[in-house]
Motif scaffolding. Structure first.
Motif, PDB file in Angstrom:
ATOM      1  N   ILE A  33       0.854  -1.193   0.000  1.00  0.00           N
ATOM      2  CA  ILE A  33       0.000   0.000   0.000  1.00  0.00           C
ATOM      3  C   ILE A  33       0.895   1.251   0.000  1.00  0.00           C
ATOM      4  O   ILE A  33       0.689   2.186  -0.771  1.00  0.00           O
ATOM      5  CB  ILE A  33      -0.984  -0.030   1.190  1.00  0.00           C
ATOM      6  CG1 ILE A  33      -2.006  -1.149   0.951  1.00  0.00           C
ATOM      7  CG2 ILE A  33      -1.698   1.309   1.354  1.00  0.00           C
ATOM      8  CD1 ILE A  33      -2.904  -1.475   2.108  1.00  0.00           C
ATOM      9  N   LEU A  83       1.041   3.794  -3.233  1.00  0.00           N
ATOM     10  CA  LEU A  83       0.636   5.200  -3.097  1.00  0.00           C
ATOM     11  C   LEU A  83       1.808   6.117  -3.439  1.00  0.00           C
ATOM     12  O   LEU A  83       1.641   7.176  -4.038  1.00  0.00           O
ATOM     13  CB  LEU A  83       0.133   5.476  -1.672  1.00  0.00           C
ATOM     14  CG  LEU A  83      -1.187   4.783  -1.301  1.00  0.00           C
ATOM     15  CD1 LEU A  83      -1.523   5.004   0.166  1.00  0.00           C
ATOM     16  CD2 LEU A  83      -2.341   5.280  -2.180  1.00  0.00           C
ATOM     17  N   ASP A 112       2.213   6.202  -7.185  1.00  0.00           N
ATOM     18  CA  ASP A 112       1.104   6.965  -7.773  1.00  0.00           C
ATOM     19  C   ASP A 112       1.301   8.478  -7.568  1.00  0.00           C
ATOM     20  O   ASP A 112       0.999   9.269  -8.452  1.00  0.00           O
ATOM     21  CB  ASP A 112      -0.213   6.515  -7.133  1.00  0.00           C
ATOM     22  CG  ASP A 112      -1.397   7.230  -7.728  1.00  0.00           C
ATOM     23  OD1 ASP A 112      -1.557   7.166  -8.959  1.00  0.00           O
ATOM     24  OD2 ASP A 112      -2.163   7.872  -6.971  1.00  0.00           O
ATOM     25  N   ARG A 162       9.380   7.704  -9.543  1.00  0.00           N
ATOM     26  CA  ARG A 162       8.349   6.675  -9.582  1.00  0.00           C
ATOM     27  C   ARG A 162       8.951   5.280  -9.730  1.00  0.00           C
ATOM     28  O   ARG A 162       8.365   4.293  -9.304  1.00  0.00           O
ATOM     29  CB  ARG A 162       7.484   6.978 -10.811  1.00  0.00           C
ATOM     30  CG  ARG A 162       6.044   6.602 -10.672  1.00  0.00           C
ATOM     31  CD  ARG A 162       5.304   7.275 -11.796  1.00  0.00           C
ATOM     32  NE  ARG A 162       4.326   6.400 -12.370  1.00  0.00           N
ATOM     33  CZ  ARG A 162       4.016   6.369 -13.642  1.00  0.00           C
ATOM     34  NH1 ARG A 162       4.621   7.155 -14.499  1.00  0.00           N
ATOM     35  NH2 ARG A 162       3.087   5.552 -14.071  1.00  0.00           N
ATOM     36  N   LEU A 207       4.197  -9.686  -6.565  1.00  0.00           N
ATOM     37  CA  LEU A 207       4.325 -11.062  -7.056  1.00  0.00           C
ATOM     38  C   LEU A 207       4.630 -12.014  -5.898  1.00  0.00           C
ATOM     39  O   LEU A 207       4.148 -13.152  -5.878  1.00  0.00           O
ATOM     40  CB  LEU A 207       5.408 -11.130  -8.143  1.00  0.00           C
ATOM     41  CG  LEU A 207       5.074 -10.301  -9.401  1.00  0.00           C
ATOM     42  CD1 LEU A 207       6.213 -10.352 -10.408  1.00  0.00           C
ATOM     43  CD2 LEU A 207       3.760 -10.750 -10.053  1.00  0.00           C
ATOM     44  N   ILE A 265      -0.775  -7.177 -12.818  1.00  0.00           N
ATOM     45  CA  ILE A 265      -0.127  -7.865 -13.947  1.00  0.00           C
ATOM     46  C   ILE A 265      -0.765  -7.384 -15.262  1.00  0.00           C
ATOM     47  O   ILE A 265      -0.079  -7.150 -16.254  1.00  0.00           O
ATOM     48  CB  ILE A 265      -0.236  -9.395 -13.779  1.00  0.00           C
ATOM     49  CG1 ILE A 265       0.617  -9.844 -12.577  1.00  0.00           C
ATOM     50  CG2 ILE A 265       0.204 -10.132 -15.046  1.00  0.00           C
ATOM     51  CD1 ILE A 265       0.382 -11.270 -12.109  1.00  0.00           C
ATOM     52  N   ARG A 274      -6.225  -0.289 -14.293  1.00  0.00           N
ATOM     53  CA  ARG A 274      -5.775   0.703 -13.297  1.00  0.00           C
ATOM     54  C   ARG A 274      -6.920   1.129 -12.376  1.00  0.00           C
ATOM     55  O   ARG A 274      -6.715   1.338 -11.187  1.00  0.00           O
ATOM     56  CB  ARG A 274      -5.189   1.923 -14.028  1.00  0.00           C
ATOM     57  CG  ARG A 274      -4.685   3.027 -13.099  1.00  0.00           C
ATOM     58  CD  ARG A 274      -3.467   2.556 -12.340  1.00  0.00           C
ATOM     59  NE  ARG A 274      -2.956   3.534 -11.402  1.00  0.00           N
ATOM     60  CZ  ARG A 274      -3.419   3.702 -10.170  1.00  0.00           C
ATOM     61  NH1 ARG A 274      -4.411   2.946  -9.729  1.00  0.00           N
ATOM     62  NH2 ARG A 274      -2.883   4.603  -9.367  1.00  0.00           N
ATOM     63  N   HIS A 304      -7.576  -1.557  -9.911  1.00  0.00           N
ATOM     64  CA  HIS A 304      -6.480  -1.603  -8.946  1.00  0.00           C
ATOM     65  C   HIS A 304      -6.650  -0.494  -7.896  1.00  0.00           C
ATOM     66  O   HIS A 304      -6.455  -0.726  -6.707  1.00  0.00           O
ATOM     67  CB  HIS A 304      -5.161  -1.432  -9.700  1.00  0.00           C
ATOM     68  CG  HIS A 304      -3.971  -2.037  -9.023  1.00  0.00           C
ATOM     69  ND1 HIS A 304      -3.724  -3.389  -8.989  1.00  0.00           N
ATOM     70  CD2 HIS A 304      -2.939  -1.461  -8.339  1.00  0.00           C
ATOM     71  CE1 HIS A 304      -2.601  -3.619  -8.331  1.00  0.00           C
ATOM     72  NE2 HIS A 304      -2.107  -2.457  -7.923  1.00  0.00           N
ATOM     73  N   GLY A 305      -7.033   0.698  -8.344  1.00  0.00           N
ATOM     74  CA  GLY A 305      -7.250   1.831  -7.422  1.00  0.00           C
ATOM     75  C   GLY A 305      -8.413   1.547  -6.480  1.00  0.00           C
ATOM     76  O   GLY A 305      -8.335   1.791  -5.270  1.00  0.00           O
TER      77      GLY A 305
HETATM   78  C1  HEM Z   1      -2.116  -7.322  -2.812  1.00  0.00           C
HETATM   79  C2  HEM Z   1      -1.394  -6.839  -3.814  1.00  0.00           C
HETATM   80  C3  HEM Z   1      -1.293  -5.358  -4.128  1.00  0.00           C
HETATM   81  C4  HEM Z   1      -1.654  -4.236  -3.400  1.00  0.00           C
HETATM   82  C5  HEM Z   1      -2.278  -4.172  -1.994  1.00  0.00           C
HETATM   83  C6  HEM Z   1      -1.348  -3.068  -4.216  1.00  0.00           C
HETATM   84  C7  HEM Z   1      -1.555  -1.745  -3.840  1.00  0.00           C
HETATM   85  C8  HEM Z   1      -1.437  -0.649  -4.679  1.00  0.00           C
HETATM   86  C9  HEM Z   1      -1.773   0.708  -4.339  1.00  0.00           C
HETATM   87  C10 HEM Z   1      -2.291   1.178  -2.954  1.00  0.00           C
HETATM   88  C11 HEM Z   1      -1.568   1.495  -5.423  1.00  0.00           C
HETATM   89  C12 HEM Z   1      -1.873   2.989  -5.563  1.00  0.00           C
HETATM   90  C13 HEM Z   1      -3.322   3.056  -6.017  1.00  0.00           C
HETATM   91  C14 HEM Z   1      -3.871   4.448  -6.156  1.00  0.00           C
HETATM   92  O1  HEM Z   1      -3.328   5.395  -5.607  1.00  0.00           O
HETATM   93  O2  HEM Z   1      -4.924   4.547  -6.830  1.00  0.00           O
HETATM   94  C15 HEM Z   1      -1.047   0.634  -6.481  1.00  0.00           C
HETATM   95  C16 HEM Z   1      -0.662   1.055  -7.755  1.00  0.00           C
HETATM   96  C17 HEM Z   1      -0.035   0.242  -8.695  1.00  0.00           C
HETATM   97  N1  HEM Z   1       0.245  -1.105  -8.572  1.00  0.00           N
HETATM   98 FE1  HEM Z   1      -0.274  -2.304  -7.029  1.00  0.00          FE
HETATM   99  N2  HEM Z   1      -0.814  -3.496  -5.422  1.00  0.00           N
HETATM  100  C18 HEM Z   1      -0.759  -4.882  -5.408  1.00  0.00           C
HETATM  101  C19 HEM Z   1      -0.239  -5.709  -6.398  1.00  0.00           C
HETATM  102  C20 HEM Z   1       0.367  -5.278  -7.570  1.00  0.00           C
HETATM  103  C21 HEM Z   1       1.035  -6.133  -8.560  1.00  0.00           C
HETATM  104  C22 HEM Z   1       1.196  -7.669  -8.454  1.00  0.00           C
HETATM  105  C23 HEM Z   1       1.480  -5.310  -9.560  1.00  0.00           C
HETATM  106  C24 HEM Z   1       2.221  -5.666 -10.825  1.00  0.00           C
HETATM  107  C25 HEM Z   1       2.624  -6.875 -11.157  1.00  0.00           C
HETATM  108  C26 HEM Z   1       1.086  -3.951  -9.215  1.00  0.00           C
HETATM  109  C27 HEM Z   1       1.320  -2.834 -10.000  1.00  0.00           C
HETATM  110  C28 HEM Z   1       0.889  -1.546  -9.720  1.00  0.00           C
HETATM  111  C29 HEM Z   1       1.037  -0.412 -10.630  1.00  0.00           C
HETATM  112  C30 HEM Z   1       1.703  -0.452 -12.011  1.00  0.00           C
HETATM  113  C31 HEM Z   1       0.448   0.686  -9.991  1.00  0.00           C
HETATM  114  C32 HEM Z   1       0.328   2.113 -10.549  1.00  0.00           C
HETATM  115  C33 HEM Z   1       1.416   2.986 -10.005  1.00  0.00           C
HETATM  116  C34 HEM Z   1       1.360   4.348 -10.678  1.00  0.00           C
HETATM  117  O3  HEM Z   1       0.250   4.834 -10.975  1.00  0.00           O
HETATM  118  O4  HEM Z   1       2.438   4.906 -10.851  1.00  0.00           O
HETATM  119  N3  HEM Z   1       0.429  -3.970  -8.006  1.00  0.00           N
HETATM  120  N4  HEM Z   1      -0.981  -0.661  -6.008  1.00  0.00           N
END
Ligand code: HEM
Length: 180
Positions: free
Chosen positions: A29, A33, A36, A44, A56, A108, A137, A140-141
């Motif tokens: 988390i 954040l 982002d 970044r 992963l 992924i 995206r 994910h958010g």
């Molecule tokens: C339980 C697993 C995960 C959690 C809790 C998590 C959590 C987060 C959070 C809190 C954000 C920011 C969201 C926002 O502000 O809207 C984020 C962004 C992101 N996450 Fe994850 N994530 C997880 C798994 C993954 C995995 C496995 C990947 C890639 C293989 C990944 C790739 C990304 C990417 C590319 C972003 C965007 C960052 C950006 O905008 O610059 N995440 N994730």
């Protein structure tokens, strides 16, 4: 303490996976954040590298945890609680699995659709894509906010049992010795 759970407590495999996953999710988390909110692409790339490696790892741990419960171990007996609390805690536990798997799939998905993986791990920060252009995206958010809500509910319930009910629920999920 045995590898497998007993009717009274979780075994060392379940306890280890639980606490390692909890720590990784907090770091995920934070790093998500941070990536982002980064001011520029150079700021970044490091949080993104950490984030993806941890994401992963938590996927592998979660699949191992599911296999462990399905094929090797049984959960301890539930502690007595009002019906609504048992239902809510059961729903939170299932949702944790759903959200972790959904987050890793959408993460992924973002990398796959944007082709960003080689840029993040080998290339320069300058060409990083804008992930907002890719549909996973949004999921994910949304999943990130749901994960924070589940985390607060789950931690709140554990603290309530430990400090107010004092029913030993937390000790079941820790590395304490079995009483003879
Ligand atoms: C339980 C697993 C995960 C959690 C809790 C998590 C959590 C987060 C959070 C809190 C954000 C920011 C969201 C926002 O502000 O809207 C984020 C962004 C992101 N996450 Fe994850 N994530 C997880 C798994 C993954 C995995 C496995 C990947 C890639 C293989 C990944 C790739 C990304 C990417 C590319 C972003 C965007 C960052 C950006 O905008 O610059 N995440 N994730």
């Amino acid at each position: 303490m045995s590898l497998k759970s007993t009717s009274r407590r979780y075994g060392s495999v379940a306890v280890s996976i639980h606490w390692i996953s909890a720590l990784i999710i907090v770091l995920l988390i934070g790093s998500g954040l941070r990536a982002d909110g980064a001011a520029d692409a150079a700021a970044r790339i490091i949080p993104l590298r950490i984030h993806i490696a941890l994401g992963l790892t938590v996927l592998v741990l979660t699949l191992a945890r599911i296999a462990w419960w399905l094929f090797a171990d049984n959960k301890p007996t539930s502690v007595p609680a009002p019906r609504w609390q048992s239902r809510l805690s059961g729903a939170v536990h299932v949702l944790f699995y759903v959200v972790i798997l959904g987050m890793t799939a959408s993460g992924i998905g973002m990398l796959f659709l944007s082709g960003a993986a080689p840029l993040i791990f080998e290339g320069t920060a300058a060409n990083l894509p804008d992930f907002d252009l890719y549909p996973p995206r949004r999921a994910h958010g949304f999943g990130a906010r749901l994960m924070i809500a589940l985390f607060v509910l789950h931690t709140g319930a554990a603290l309530y049992h430990h400090f107010l009910k004092k029913d030993g629920l937390m000790q079941r999920m820790w590395f304490t010795r079995d009483r003879p």
